[in-house]
Design a protein around this motif. Structure first.
Motif, mmCIF file in Angstrom:
data_model
loop_
_atom_site.group_PDB
_atom_site.id
_atom_site.type_symbol
_atom_site.label_atom_id
_atom_site.label_comp_id
_atom_site.label_asym_id
_atom_site.label_seq_id
_atom_site.Cartn_x
_atom_site.Cartn_y
_atom_site.Cartn_z
ATOM 1 N N VAL A 67 0.843 -1.196 0.000
ATOM 2 C CA VAL A 67 0.000 0.000 0.000
ATOM 3 C C VAL A 67 0.878 1.247 0.000
ATOM 4 C CG1 VAL A 67 -1.705 1.309 1.319
ATOM 5 C CG2 VAL A 67 -1.866 -1.189 1.182
ATOM 6 N N ARG A 68 1.919 1.213 0.804
ATOM 7 C CA ARG A 68 2.894 2.294 0.869
ATOM 8 C C ARG A 68 4.138 1.774 1.572
ATOM 9 N NH1 ARG A 68 1.248 7.182 2.771
ATOM 10 N NH2 ARG A 68 -0.954 6.647 2.644
ATOM 11 N N VAL A 69 5.238 2.442 1.371
ATOM 12 C CA VAL A 69 6.426 2.233 2.188
ATOM 13 C C VAL A 69 6.668 3.546 2.909
ATOM 14 C CG1 VAL A 69 8.903 1.819 2.233
ATOM 15 C CG2 VAL A 69 7.448 0.470 0.712
ATOM 16 N N LYS A 70 6.531 3.530 4.202
ATOM 17 C CA LYS A 70 6.582 4.755 4.987
ATOM 18 C C LYS A 70 8.003 5.318 5.016
ATOM 19 C CE LYS A 70 3.919 4.716 8.588
ATOM 20 N NZ LYS A 70 3.436 4.401 9.962
ATOM 21 N N VAL A 71 8.124 6.613 4.718
ATOM 22 C CA VAL A 71 9.396 7.309 4.866
ATOM 23 C C VAL A 71 9.621 7.552 6.353
ATOM 24 C CG1 VAL A 71 10.682 9.432 4.374
ATOM 25 C CG2 VAL A 71 9.257 8.389 2.595
ATOM 26 N N VAL A 72 10.805 7.177 6.858
ATOM 27 C CA VAL A 72 11.056 7.246 8.293
ATOM 28 C C VAL A 72 11.873 8.470 8.710
ATOM 29 C CG1 VAL A 72 12.015 6.033 10.278
ATOM 30 C CG2 VAL A 72 10.795 4.749 8.518
ATOM 31 N N PRO A 73 13.030 8.770 8.106
ATOM 32 C CA PRO A 73 13.830 9.906 8.589
ATOM 33 C C PRO A 73 13.087 11.235 8.460
ATOM 34 C CG PRO A 73 15.131 8.483 7.151
ATOM 35 C CD PRO A 73 13.706 8.051 7.014
ATOM 36 N N ARG A 74 13.142 12.042 9.504
ATOM 37 C CA ARG A 74 12.442 13.328 9.499
ATOM 38 C C ARG A 74 12.931 14.224 8.358
ATOM 39 N NH1 ARG A 74 9.821 17.148 13.278
ATOM 40 N NH2 ARG A 74 9.747 15.514 14.872
ATOM 41 N N ASP A 75 14.260 14.298 8.158
ATOM 42 C CA ASP A 75 14.768 15.200 7.123
ATOM 43 C C ASP A 75 14.307 14.788 5.740
ATOM 44 O OD1 ASP A 75 16.319 12.921 7.016
ATOM 45 O OD2 ASP A 75 18.250 13.961 7.017
ATOM 46 N N GLU A 76 14.157 13.483 5.522
ATOM 47 C CA GLU A 76 13.662 13.026 4.221
ATOM 48 C C GLU A 76 12.176 13.337 4.066
ATOM 49 O OE1 GLU A 76 13.337 8.966 1.486
ATOM 50 O OE2 GLU A 76 14.514 8.933 3.342
ATOM 51 N N MET A 77 11.409 13.192 5.138
ATOM 52 C CA MET A 77 9.996 13.556 5.096
ATOM 53 C C MET A 77 9.839 15.032 4.731
ATOM 54 S SD MET A 77 8.581 11.632 8.537
ATOM 55 C CE MET A 77 6.863 12.093 8.278
ATOM 56 N N VAL A 78 10.653 15.870 5.359
ATOM 57 C CA VAL A 78 10.583 17.313 5.101
ATOM 58 C C VAL A 78 11.019 17.615 3.668
ATOM 59 C CG1 VAL A 78 11.544 19.561 5.735
ATOM 60 C CG2 VAL A 78 10.895 17.925 7.524
#
Length: 458
Positions: A436-447
């Motif tokens: 369904v999704r692969v969750k992005v974990v690192p905060r800097d990558e999310m931002v």
């Protein structure tokens, strides 16, 4: 017409429900709502507090998304209250604030040995397997036998994730780093301990049934735990949920066991006494006192002590709120003191313009759906308290993003969440097991993903 400029701190279900209820309520004024969230993505507990193999519960996200996508709410993600924005800032820009920051710390379990290596809080483990950006990427899953203390839904989530084969989690949004650690886990036995009997558990029938559906995992229950007293018999006869759970547990008593590679044991009438350590300061056993019904729906100790050899212990005895800068806090209960959502100071007086909803208001009790009625109560006071609203000096809506930008805060917005959401779904579609999704974990990558447009136009 008067306009209520409202700040909501916390973009989980509690905050989003409060925004939705206020927008739909009968009132004699317009509303502008800004939602502040310390993480780059919204949804709080639904994204970071519910096990990834709970698609039915995570369906709540669809309703929350509809609220945010209505166009009536601004979202400021990656903004930490008390660091990036203060109570004085909120007073300058808004008429009132609702805090909906939840409860994410583990409640204490006051027994000797709780500090030993191999003793963990369930909340920390849940944050790890849900890919929370502010916890380490790894987890020390090196125990073959594990104890889980508690008989609520969180305890069963933790137990299920520990006992379940990692490959069976691949269809979910489990982060890759979590899958790799779970895949290498040597666990063979998970022991769940509850102080009272099977008729007094706190989990729900759905959670219990899901345990019994685990592939290659034997469910082990013990006949000595099912000698019900009259109070338990009454609960089974009069409460449908208790009746269903009793039926499920008794069906498990009839199952043949011994063929599975893993076992999940349910121990009732087991009061935690001590976490026993070895000479190196590591967990080596879980010690409990056998209890018995007291004839009034509770239990009493028998004096009989038992040890179960384990190498790790997870306490799942409840969550606890965290204090907020400039806001009264009840250290004993882990909540903001309040009257129906109106925040109270140390002298038991109402603090004008400051409100609470969700677990930071009432403690970590009830399911996600219960948050709606809770938010309704708080919002009703916000509406009625118009005479005591703050009088902000800065009314320009653009002043808030300008303030955050001037402070160097890399805040995310609703469009940014959509970009991150689409990015995670694309990662899942491209995965060899199509997820369904692969969750992005690192905060800097999310931002970085969320602010992609800003980076291109900078």
């Amino acid at each position: 017409m008067t306009t209520l400029r409202l700040a909501i701190v916390g973009a989980g279900p509690a905050g989003i429900y409060a925004a939705d209820i206020l927008l739909k309520a009968q009132k004699g004024f317009d509303v502008q709502i800004d939602l502040f969230e310390q993480l780059p993505a919204p949804y709080g507990l639904v994204r970071y507090g519910v096990a990834p193999d709970h698609p039915r519960i995570k369906g709540i996200v669809n309703a929350l998304r509809d609220v945010l996508d209505s166009g009536d709410i601004r979202v400021f993600g990656n903004v930490r209250y008390g660091v990036d924005i203060s109570l004085d800032d909120l007073k300058k820009h808004y008429n009132a604030v609702i805090f909906s920051t939840g409860a994410i710390r583990d409640a204490d379990l006051d027994v000797p040995g709780i500090e030993l290596e191999g003793s963990y809080g369930a909340a920390d483990f849940v944050s790890w397997f849900d890919g929370h950006p502010d916890v380490p990427r790894t987890w020390p899953l090196d125990a073959s036998s594990v104890a889980v203390v508690g008989v609520g839904n969180v305890a069963l989530d933790v137990s299920r994730i520990l006992a379940k084969h990692a490959d069976d989690l691949l269809p979910t949004e489990i982060p890759d780093n979590v899958y790799e650690v779970l895949k290498a886990s040597p666990v063979t036995d998970v022991h769940v301990f509850g102080r009272r009997g099977p008729a007094q558990v706190k989990f729900t029938p759905l959670e219990l049934r899901e345990l019994g559906e685990l592939r290659d995992v034997d469910m082990i229950v013990y006949d000595e735990d099912f000698d019900h007293d009259e109070a338990a018999k009454t609960a089974i006869a009069t409460n449908k949920q208790v009746f269903v759970m009793d039926k499920v547990l008794n069906q498990w008593r009839q199952r043949e066991v011994g063929q599975a590679s893993r076992r999940l044991h349910l121990h009732f009438y087991a009061k935690p006494v001590e976490i026993v350590g070895d000479d190196e300061g590591r967990v080596s056993a879980f010690r409990y006192e056998r209890t018995r019904p007291d004839g009034q729906g509770g239990v009493e100790g028998t004096g009989g002590m038992r040890d179960v050899p384990v190498q790790a212990v997870y306490r799942a005895v409840g969550y606890f709120g965290s204090p907020l800068d400039g806001i009264p806090f009840d250290e004993r209960r882990g909540v903001i003191p309040n009257h129906e959502g109106q925040v109270m100071d140390d002298d038991n007086q109402i603090v004008p313009g400051v409100y609470a909803t969700g677990w930071i208001k009432r403690g970590p009790v009830g399911l996600i759906g219960h948050t709606k009625s809770d938010a309704m109560e708080t919002v009703s006071h916000v509406i009625r308290d118009q005479a005591s609203w703050w009088q902000p000096s800065e009314l320009d809506p653009d002043a808030v993003p300008a303030l955050l930008t001037a402070r160097g805060v890399e805040f995310t917005d609703l469009d940014g969440w959509h970009r991150l959401d689409e990015h995670e779904q694309a990662l899942g579609a491209a995965h060899e097991h199509e997820r369904v999704r692969v969750k992005v974990v690192p905060r800097d990558e999310m931002v970085r993903v969320s602010r992609a447009d800003e980076a291109r136009t900078a």
